[in-house]
Design an enzyme around this catalytic site. Structure first.
Site, short mmCIF file in Angstrom:
data_model
loop_
_atom_site.label_atom_id
_atom_site.label_comp_id
_atom_site.label_asym_id
_atom_site.label_seq_id
_atom_site.Cartn_x
_atom_site.Cartn_y
_atom_site.Cartn_z
N ASP A 1 54.44 -6.69 -89.61
CA ASP A 1 55.22 -6.86 -90.82
C ASP A 1 54.79 -5.74 -91.78
O ASP A 1 53.71 -5.14 -91.63
CB ASP A 1 55.01 -8.25 -91.44
CG ASP A 1 56.15 -8.61 -92.38
OD1 ASP A 1 56.99 -7.74 -92.68
OD2 ASP A 1 56.20 -9.78 -92.83
N TYR A 2 55.62 -5.50 -92.71
CA TYR A 2 55.53 -4.42 -93.70
C TYR A 2 54.09 -4.09 -94.16
O TYR A 2 53.50 -4.86 -94.92
CB TYR A 2 56.32 -4.89 -94.90
CG TYR A 2 57.03 -3.84 -95.71
CD1 TYR A 2 58.42 -3.76 -95.68
CD2 TYR A 2 56.34 -2.97 -96.52
CE1 TYR A 2 59.09 -2.83 -96.47
CE2 TYR A 2 57.01 -2.04 -97.30
CZ TYR A 2 58.39 -1.98 -97.26
OH TYR A 2 59.05 -1.07 -98.04
#
Ligand code: NOJ
Length: 744
Positions: free
Chosen positions: A289-290
Site C-alpha cells: 500500500d502507498y
C-alpha cells in the site's frame, strides 16, 4: 529460442546447486514461461526494478506524496505501472511512451481505486453488503470493472475485504462488515465480478485483494494504528475473506499499513510468504500500500529505506507503490548479499505474468478504445442495475406503519441537509463518479409517478455539521402543513473512508435537534440516514416513525429511495455490522464468546456495564420488511451424524404480512463444548428468498463437518465431536434452533 531454453536450463541448474532452502521455496510457486524468461534475460537491473515500481500520476492524489518525473521513468524503463491514471486518452498517451520510447517496450499496467463503480456509482461496499445478494454484488462489480476497463484501466485496487468490528474506523465503509462468513462470500462475488473468467473481451480488470492483513482491527478504531491479536483470531476471523478472494482467483494482493505481531505487514514474511505463498499457494503479485514500505522506518523495524526495501523483498513484496525504494535504494541489498537476483527475478516474473494474462504483450492498447469508452460508461443499462442494487442495499430499521407512504398522504415535506444533496451521494472512493450525475432524494421523489397527486415541499432546515438552527422555523412552518415528513440526515461523505476515523459516531451538528423539533409537531417523520459507517441512532430511533439506513447509495440514490418510500420495492436489506447504542460498547459484535460469567441482569458478578446494555441498538443481520415472515422450528434429516456425513437443515418460512417481499434466511451455529472457547453464534449460511403475500417456502441448508471446524488447542483445523445448536432465523438474535450431534 535455443538461447531462451539454455537460459532456463542453466538458471534452473544454478539455482538447484547454489540455493538455500529459502530460495527453493521461492522456486516452488513460480512458473517458467519461455516468453517471460526470455524477456527477463534481456532486462537490466534497473529495468527489472522498474517493473517492480508503481507510481501515482499527478492526476489525483490518494496518499500523502506525489512524485514528479514519472514520464521520464517510463521512458527509461524505470516504472512499469501507474495508478490514478485513467481515461483512454490519458492512458494511451502514457502507454505510447512505454511502447515507442522505452528500450524493451514492456507495456504499462494502469491501476486505480475503482471500488464501487467507475462512473456509474453503486452503493458503498458496506451498503451493498447489506443486500446479502451475491448476484447483485457480482453484477455491480462486473459493471464497475467493465466501465473501468473501457476507460483504459487494467487493474483495480478492490475488493477490500478487511473484517472490522469497529465503526469508528473510517474504512468500515469500504468492506463487508463484521462477519467472516458473509465477508468471505462477498469477497468471492466481488472477485468473480471484477475478473470474470478471462480477459478475452478486455472488459474485466485484475482484482487486488486488500489490505493484507488485519487492517480492520486498529486499536481504538484509529486508521493506521497498531494491530495486535492472537494468531487464532487472525486465522479464524480475519484471514478467511482474503483466502476466499484468492481461491476465487484474485491475481494481486495489497499489503496493509499496520503491523501484525510486531512486524509491519509490508515486511512480514509470516504473512506474505508463509501464509500467502506457501499455505495458500498464491501465484499472482503482491503490491505494497502507498509508501507503506518507507513507513517501516517510522514503525521502527529498519533504520533506513534501503533496509525497508530489503525486508519487503525478502518477505515477498513484488511491487512498491509510490515508495521509489525498489527503484532507487534496494540495490544496496545485492551488494551486501541480503537479497539476490533470484528474489528480483521472482518478482518481475510475477508481474510480467499478469501483464501477459491481460494480453498486453499482444496488444498494449487492447483497453484503449475511445468508442467503447463512450458507449460503455454510464450506459442506461448500468443505471438500471445501479438503481436495483441501491434499493436492495437499504435497511429498514424501524417502521410503525409510516411506510410505504399511505395513499391518504397528500402533502409531504422533504427536509434535512441531505434531502437535495447530490455531492455526498457517491460516498468516497467513487473513482470517476460525480455528484452532478446523482439523483438526489428530492429529485427521486418528485420524479416518481406516485408523487403526481402529492404536494411536495422542500426545506433544508440545517447544514450537515454546524450549530446553526436558524432554518428550523421555516422547517417547522412547512411541517405544519404536511401529512408526512421525510427527513434526510447523516454524515458528510468525507467523514468516512481512509484517514477518517471518528471517536464519536453521532449524527453531526444540529440534525438530531431538527428531527426532535419536527417530531414534536406530532407529524410522522420518516428519517433516512445517509452515512458511511454505523452511527449511534438511539435518538433517531426514538423520534422517528420509520427509519431507513441508506448508506451512500450512489448515482441512483434518489430513485432507489423513492421506490422504497412509495412501496415499489419492499426493503430487504439486513445489517452486515452491528449498530451500537453508544460508543462505549465498541467493539460490539454478535459472534462474541460466552465468557465464564455470561450476562445476567439479576447478578452483580457478570459481564456487563453499569450504565449501558451489552446489546447493540441494531444487531448484525437485522432489517425489517413491509411484510412479516414466520419461521417454523428448524428440522434436520438426521440429528446424529459422523465422519464425512452432512446434515440437511430445513425451515419453513411464510410471508404472513400484506406485501410480497424478500427475506434473508440466516443460519448460525454454536458449538456447545470445544477444546477452546467458541462464539455464541457464527453465521454459516444464508439464502435470500422471495415470497409472495401468504406464500411459504422450505429453505434447506447443507451443513458439513467442515462448517463446524475451528482451530483447536494445538492450532489444528478440526471438527470436534459433540453437540451443536443450529439456529435459523431472520437476524443474529434468533433463538429458533435445533440441536445436532457429531461423532468421528
Ligand atoms: C491507500 C489505500 O489504503 C489503498 O486502499 C489504496 O488502494 C491506495 N492508497 C491507492 O490509492
Amino acid at each position: 529460442m535455443n538461447r531462451i531454453f539454455s537460459v532456463i536450463f542453466w538458471a534452473t541448474i544454478l539455482s538447484i546447486l547454489s540455493c538455500s532452502t529459502k530460495t527453493r521455496v521461492i522456486q516452488k510457486y513460480t512458473t517458467t514461461d519461455p516468453f517471460i524468461e526470455g524477456l527477463i534475460s534481456k532486462m537490466t537491473l534497473d529495468e527489472k526494478l522498474g517493473q517492480m515500481t508503481l507510481f501515482t500520476t499527478d492526476w489525483e492524489s490518494t496518499g500523502p506524496t506525489i512524485r514528479g518525473g514519472y514520464e521520464d521513468d517510463i521512458r527509461k524503463g524505470r516504472c512499469g505501472a501507474l495508478f490514478n491514471s485513467h481515461t483512454v486518452a490519458f492512458t494511451t498517451r502514457l502507454q505510447k511512451i512505454a511502447m515507442e520510447e522505452s528500450r524493451l517496450k514492456i507495456p504499462l499496467l494502469f491501476g486505480y481505486d475503482v471500488i464501487h463503480g467507475y462512473k456509474t456509482v453503486f452503493p458503498i461496499p458496506l451498503g451493498e453488503a447489506a443486500s446479502w445478494d451475491l448476484d447483485a454484488i457480482e453484477k455491480s462489480a462486473y459493471i464497475m470493472a467493465k466501465e473501468g476497463a473501457a476507460a483504459g484501466l487494467h487493474w483495480t485496487f478492490a475488493p477490500m475485504v478487511d473484517i472490522t468490528r469497529d465503526p469508528r474506523w473510517g474504512r468500515v465503509m469500504e468492506g463487508a462488515g463484521e462477519d467472516t462468513y458473509l465477508g468471505s462470500e462477498i469477497a468471492k462475488a466481488r472477485v468473480r465480478g471484477i475478473q470474470g473468467n478471462s480477459f478475452d473481451k478486455a472488459d474485466r480488470l485484475i482484482a487486488c485483494v486488500k489490505h493484507f492483513a488485519a487492517y480492520g482491527a486498529p486499536f481504538g478504531g484509529r486508521d493506521y494504528n497498531t494491530v495486535d491479536m492472537s494468531e487464532r483470531m487472525l486465522r479464524e476471523v480475519f484471514l478467511p475473506p482474503y483466502k476466499a478472494a484468492i481461491d476465487a482467483g484474485a491475481l494481486t494482493v495489497m499489503t496493509s499499513f499496520n503491523e501484525y505481531d510486531g512486524v509491519p505487514a509490508s515486511g512480514s514474511k509470516f504473512l506474505l510468504t508463509d501464509i500467502l505463498r506457501n499455505e495458500w499457494k498464491f501465484d499472482g503479485f503482491v503490491v505494497t500500500d502507498y509508501t507503506s514500505m518507507n513507513e517501516m522506518v517510522a514503525h521502527g523495524v529498519v533504520a533506513d529505506e534501503a533496509d525497508a526495501g530489503i525486508l519487503a523483498l525478502q518477505a515477498g513484496v513484488d511491487m512498491d507503490m509510490q515508495g521509489a525504494i525498489y527503484q532507487e535504494k534496494i540495490k544496496k541489498g545485492l551488494k551486501t548479499g541480503e537479497i539476490t537476483m533470484e528474489h528480483i527475478d521472482r518478482s518481475v516474473r510475477n508481474i510480467l505474468k499478469i501483464k501477459k494474462k491481460l494480453g498486453l504483450f499482444e496488444d498494449p492498447y487492447r483497453f484503449s478504445n475511445p468508442d467503447r469508452e463512450r458507449q460503455t460508461i454510464m450506459n442506461p443499462e448500468h443505471l438500471t442495475i445501479a438503481r436495483d442494487v441501491a434499493r436492495k442495499s437499504v435497511v429498514l430499521l424501524k417502521n410503525n406503519g409510516a411506510l410505504p407512504i399511505p395513499a391518504k398522504v397528500r402533502k409531504i415535506l422533504v427536509a434535512g441537509p441531505l434531502a437535495d444533496d447530490k455531492d455526498n451521494l457517491t460516498g468516497v472512493w467513487s473513482a470517476s463518479g460525480e455528484g452532478r450525475h446523482c439523483v438526489s432524494l428530492l429529485e427521486g421523489i418528485k420524479s416518481h409517478p406516485a408523487s403526481g397527486a402529492i404536494e411536495i415541499t422542500h426545506v433544508k432546515g440545517c447544514d450537515i455539521d454546524s450549530d446553526n438552527k436558524s432554518g428550523f422555523d421555516e422547517a417547522l412552518r412547512a411541517a405544519a402543513g404536511a401529512d408526512l415528513i421525510v427527513l434526510a440526515i447523516g454524515e458528510h461523505k468525507d467523514m468516512s473512508g481512509e484517514a477518517a476515523s471518528k471517536a464519536m459516531i453521532r449524527i453531526p451538528g444540529v440534525q438530531e435537534a431538527l428531527l426532535e423539533a419536527l417530531s414534536a409537531t406530532g407529524k410522522p417523520v420518516v428519517t433516512i440516514v445517509m452515512n458511511g459507517r454505523p452511527l449511534v441512532l438511539s435518538k433517531v430511533h426514538e423520534k422517528s416513525a420509520a427509519v431507513l439506513e441508506a448508506w451512500w447509495l450512489g448515482t441512483q440514490a434518489g430513485n432507489a429511495l423513492a421506490d422504497i418510500l412509495f412501496g415499489d420495492y419492499n426493503p430487504s436489506g439486513k445489517l452486515p455490522i452491528s449498530f451500537p447504542m453508544h460508543e462505549g460498547q465498541i467493539p460490539v459484535f454478535y459472534s462474541h464468546k460466552n465468557t465464564g460469567r455470561p450476562f445476567d441482569p439479576n447478578s452483580k458478578w457478570n459481564t456487563k456495564y453499569l450504565d449501558l446494555p451489552n446489546d447493540p441498538l441494531y444487531a448484525f443481520g437485522y432489517g425489517l420488511s413491509y411484510t412479516t415472515f414466520s419461521y417454523s422450528l428448524p428440522g434436520a434429516d438426521r440429528t446424529d451424524f459422523s465422519g464425512s456425513q452432512s446434515v440437511s437443515i430445513s425451515v419453513d418460512v411464510k410471508n404472513t404480512g400484506n406485501y410480497d417481499g424478500e427475506e434473508v434466511v440466516q443460519l448460525y451455529v454454536r458449538d456447545l463444548v470445544g477444546s477452546v472457547t467458541r462464539p455464541v453464534k457464527e453465521l454459516k449460511g444464508f439464502r435470500k428468498i422471495f415470497l409472495k403475500k401468504g406464500e411459504s417456502k422450505t429453505v434447506r441448508f447443507t451443513l458439513t463437518p467442515a462448517d463446524l471446524a475451528f482451530y483447536d488447542r494445538n492450532m489444528h483445523w478440526v471438527t470436534e465431536p459433540g453437540e451443536f445448536d443450529i439456529f435459523v432465523g431472520s437476524d443474529s438474535n434468533t433463538q429458533n434452533k435445533i440441536r445436532i450431534r457429531y461423532s468421528k
